[in-house]
Design a protein around this motif. Structure first.
Motif, PDB file in Angstrom:
ATOM      1  N   ILE A 181      20.023 -11.192  12.245  1.00  0.00           N
ATOM      2  CA  ILE A 181      19.602 -10.131  11.322  1.00  0.00           C
ATOM      3  C   ILE A 181      20.253 -10.324   9.958  1.00  0.00           C
ATOM      4  O   ILE A 181      19.604 -10.219   8.914  1.00  0.00           O
ATOM      5  CB  ILE A 181      19.946  -8.742  11.898  1.00  0.00           C
ATOM      6  CG1 ILE A 181      19.246  -8.529  13.241  1.00  0.00           C
ATOM      7  CG2 ILE A 181      19.541  -7.638  10.917  1.00  0.00           C
ATOM      8  CD1 ILE A 181      19.582  -7.211  13.903  1.00  0.00           C
ATOM      9  N   GLU A 182      21.548 -10.624   9.959  1.00  0.00           N
ATOM     10  CA  GLU A 182      22.248 -10.870   8.689  1.00  0.00           C
ATOM     11  C   GLU A 182      21.603 -12.024   7.936  1.00  0.00           C
ATOM     12  O   GLU A 182      21.395 -11.949   6.713  1.00  0.00           O
ATOM     13  CB  GLU A 182      23.724 -11.182   8.970  1.00  0.00           C
ATOM     14  CG  GLU A 182      24.603 -11.307   7.728  1.00  0.00           C
ATOM     15  CD  GLU A 182      24.481 -12.643   7.018  1.00  0.00           C
ATOM     16  OE1 GLU A 182      24.653 -12.685   5.776  1.00  0.00           O
ATOM     17  OE2 GLU A 182      24.208 -13.680   7.679  1.00  0.00           O
ATOM     18  N   PHE A 183      21.274 -13.097   8.654  1.00  0.00           N
ATOM     19  CA  PHE A 183      20.656 -14.267   8.035  1.00  0.00           C
ATOM     20  C   PHE A 183      19.290 -13.904   7.456  1.00  0.00           C
ATOM     21  O   PHE A 183      18.954 -14.293   6.328  1.00  0.00           O
ATOM     22  CB  PHE A 183      20.531 -15.378   9.082  1.00  0.00           C
ATOM     23  CG  PHE A 183      20.109 -16.714   8.548  1.00  0.00           C
ATOM     24  CD1 PHE A 183      20.303 -17.073   7.223  1.00  0.00           C
ATOM     25  CD2 PHE A 183      19.497 -17.645   9.390  1.00  0.00           C
ATOM     26  CE1 PHE A 183      19.920 -18.314   6.740  1.00  0.00           C
ATOM     27  CE2 PHE A 183      19.107 -18.893   8.923  1.00  0.00           C
ATOM     28  CZ  PHE A 183      19.317 -19.223   7.586  1.00  0.00           C
ATOM     29  N   SER A 184      18.501 -13.134   8.194  1.00  0.00           N
ATOM     30  CA  SER A 184      17.174 -12.732   7.718  1.00  0.00           C
ATOM     31  C   SER A 184      17.266 -11.882   6.459  1.00  0.00           C
ATOM     32  O   SER A 184      16.512 -12.085   5.497  1.00  0.00           O
ATOM     33  CB  SER A 184      16.443 -11.957   8.822  1.00  0.00           C
ATOM     34  OG  SER A 184      16.207 -12.754   9.949  1.00  0.00           O
ATOM     35  N   ILE A 185      18.191 -10.931   6.455  1.00  0.00           N
ATOM     36  CA  ILE A 185      18.361 -10.065   5.278  1.00  0.00           C
ATOM     37  C   ILE A 185      18.770 -10.897   4.068  1.00  0.00           C
ATOM     38  O   ILE A 185      18.257 -10.700   2.955  1.00  0.00           O
ATOM     39  CB  ILE A 185      19.411  -8.972   5.558  1.00  0.00           C
ATOM     40  CG1 ILE A 185      18.897  -8.014   6.642  1.00  0.00           C
ATOM     41  CG2 ILE A 185      19.752  -8.197   4.282  1.00  0.00           C
ATOM     42  CD1 ILE A 185      19.946  -7.053   7.154  1.00  0.00           C
ATOM     43  N   ARG A 186      19.663 -11.839   4.284  1.00  0.00           N
ATOM     44  CA  ARG A 186      20.135 -12.682   3.175  1.00  0.00           C
ATOM     45  C   ARG A 186      19.004 -13.555   2.634  1.00  0.00           C
ATOM     46  O   ARG A 186      18.886 -13.738   1.406  1.00  0.00           O
ATOM     47  CB  ARG A 186      21.316 -13.525   3.664  1.00  0.00           C
ATOM     48  CG  ARG A 186      22.045 -14.301   2.602  1.00  0.00           C
ATOM     49  CD  ARG A 186      23.494 -14.614   2.998  1.00  0.00           C
ATOM     50  NE  ARG A 186      23.620 -14.927   4.407  1.00  0.00           N
ATOM     51  CZ  ARG A 186      23.535 -16.168   4.907  1.00  0.00           C
ATOM     52  NH1 ARG A 186      23.311 -17.188   4.100  1.00  0.00           N
ATOM     53  NH2 ARG A 186      23.685 -16.381   6.204  1.00  0.00           N
ATOM     54  N   MET A 187      18.151 -14.079   3.504  1.00  0.00           N
ATOM     55  CA  MET A 187      17.005 -14.866   3.038  1.00  0.00           C
ATOM     56  C   MET A 187      16.089 -14.028   2.156  1.00  0.00           C
ATOM     57  O   MET A 187      15.636 -14.478   1.098  1.00  0.00           O
ATOM     58  CB  MET A 187      16.225 -15.414   4.246  1.00  0.00           C
ATOM     59  CG  MET A 187      16.897 -16.552   4.976  1.00  0.00           C
ATOM     60  SD  MET A 187      15.822 -17.328   6.209  1.00  0.00           S
ATOM     61  CE  MET A 187      15.918 -16.171   7.569  1.00  0.00           C
TER      62      MET A 187
END
Length: 331
Positions: A181-187
């Motif tokens: 989720i963190e990775f998706s938000i950052r993308m």
């Protein structure tokens, strides 16, 4: 279009065998497979070696750091134009890459995710858990479909990203727990186009027992608070629904205990008991009916009710406990 499939592995030799077997059935063959053994005590090297003649597969071993960093290890060694992240507990339909390519050409995603489904070979409990994780009667119903709340966040059991995304983001920042989720938000925050390819589904086995499922979803509930602390704007009312369910269930239990053990004649208590019990009964019946129709099995419908209650209670209690600890008490 060449794909690099990245699969972190931790003590799951049987699962990787089934996953690799499903990859041998793919119609589209322009891909490599990178297995990253993340400090396992039950390594799968011998199993992976069975597939070197039928798949372009490479196997690596490293000390345990968590699946997020294991995926980064694989990214750094990948040759593909796109990286595909799978969990080890999935099976891949034979037309998966056909659907991915079609979706990428249609929508132009820089990164994407796909939904999950239950395979005919799954056990009744696995099918019930799969129902629970995708049902409109649980928060799972907002995953893997277009009727969701907020931006779509790909999950690591079925996630894809372009090499350009990796080059700029450098992959996962968290080793585990809500790292996807963190990775998706950052993308998304970096301006990449991130979305769902509904046709690019995988069969997700998930856990084999309700106890394992409870531990997993409790972990997810705690992880949602981790995300809230990093990105406060990402906490939506729907994420708190399991916590509301847990609180309501606890209150209803107290009311029933008071009403039965103390033979209360309080009109307020009796009305609240009647209303709460009726509401819970209606919810349970509709859940059971929908599960039976969806899975085409009465027995799996019964197990699906247990799975849904397990999911809601586990996620809600994890969410509440972590919120109290980290937000209220600031530990």
């Amino acid at each position: 279009m060449f794909f690099s499939i990245i699969i972190p592995l931790f003590n799951r030799p049987q699962e990787i065998d089934e996953l690799l077997q499903s990859l041998t059935m793919q119609r589209y063959r322009q891909f490599e497979v990178i297995i990253v053994e993340d400090g396992s005590t039950k390594p799968a090297k011998d199993i992976v070696e069975k597939y070197v003649d039928v798949l372009d597969v490479r196997y690596f071993e490293k000390p345990n750091e968590g699946q997020g960093f294991a995926r980064n290890f694989g990214f750094a060694r990948a040759k593909g134009d796109y990286f595909i992240v799978f969990d080890s507990d999935i099976l891949v339909p034979h037309d998966y890459f056909d659907q991915v390519i079609k979706g990428l050409r249609r929508d132009g995603w820089d990164a994407f995710g796909g939904p999950d489904a239950a395979h005919a070979s799954f056990t009744p409990i696995q099918k019930a858990i799969s129902y629970s994780m995708t049902s409109p009667f649980t928060t799972g119903g907002i995953r893997g479909n277009k009727a969701r709340v907020g931006a779509f966040h790909p999950r690591s059991f079925n996630m894809g990203l372009s090499r350009a995304v990796y080059d700029l983001t450098k992959g996962f920042k968290l080793p585990r727990r809500s790292e996807d989720i963190e990775f998706s938000i950052r993308m998304i925050d970096m301006g990449f186009r991130v979305g769902l390819i509904p046709e690019a589904f995988v069969y997700h086995k998930r856990r084999a027992t309700f106890l394992q499922f409870f531990k997993q979803t409790n972990f997810f509930g705690k992880g949602r608070i981790d995300i809230y602390q990093m990105f406060p704007q990402e906490l939506k009312p729907v994420h708190a629904l399991p916590a509301v369910f847990v609180l309501g269930l606890a209150c209803l239990l107290v009311l029933n205990v008071v009403g039965i053990l103390f033979h209360t004649t309080s009109v307020v208590v009796l009305i609240l008991m009647l209303f709460g019990n009726s509401l819970l009964s209606i919810y349970t019946f509709l859940l059971f009916l929908h599960a039976c129709l969806t899975t085409k099995s009465v027995w799996i419908g019964v197990l699906s009710v247990l799975a849904a209650y397990t999911q809601l209670i586990a996620y809600g209690s994890g969410f509440l406990g972590s919120y109290i600890e980290k937000v209220w008490l600031k530990k």
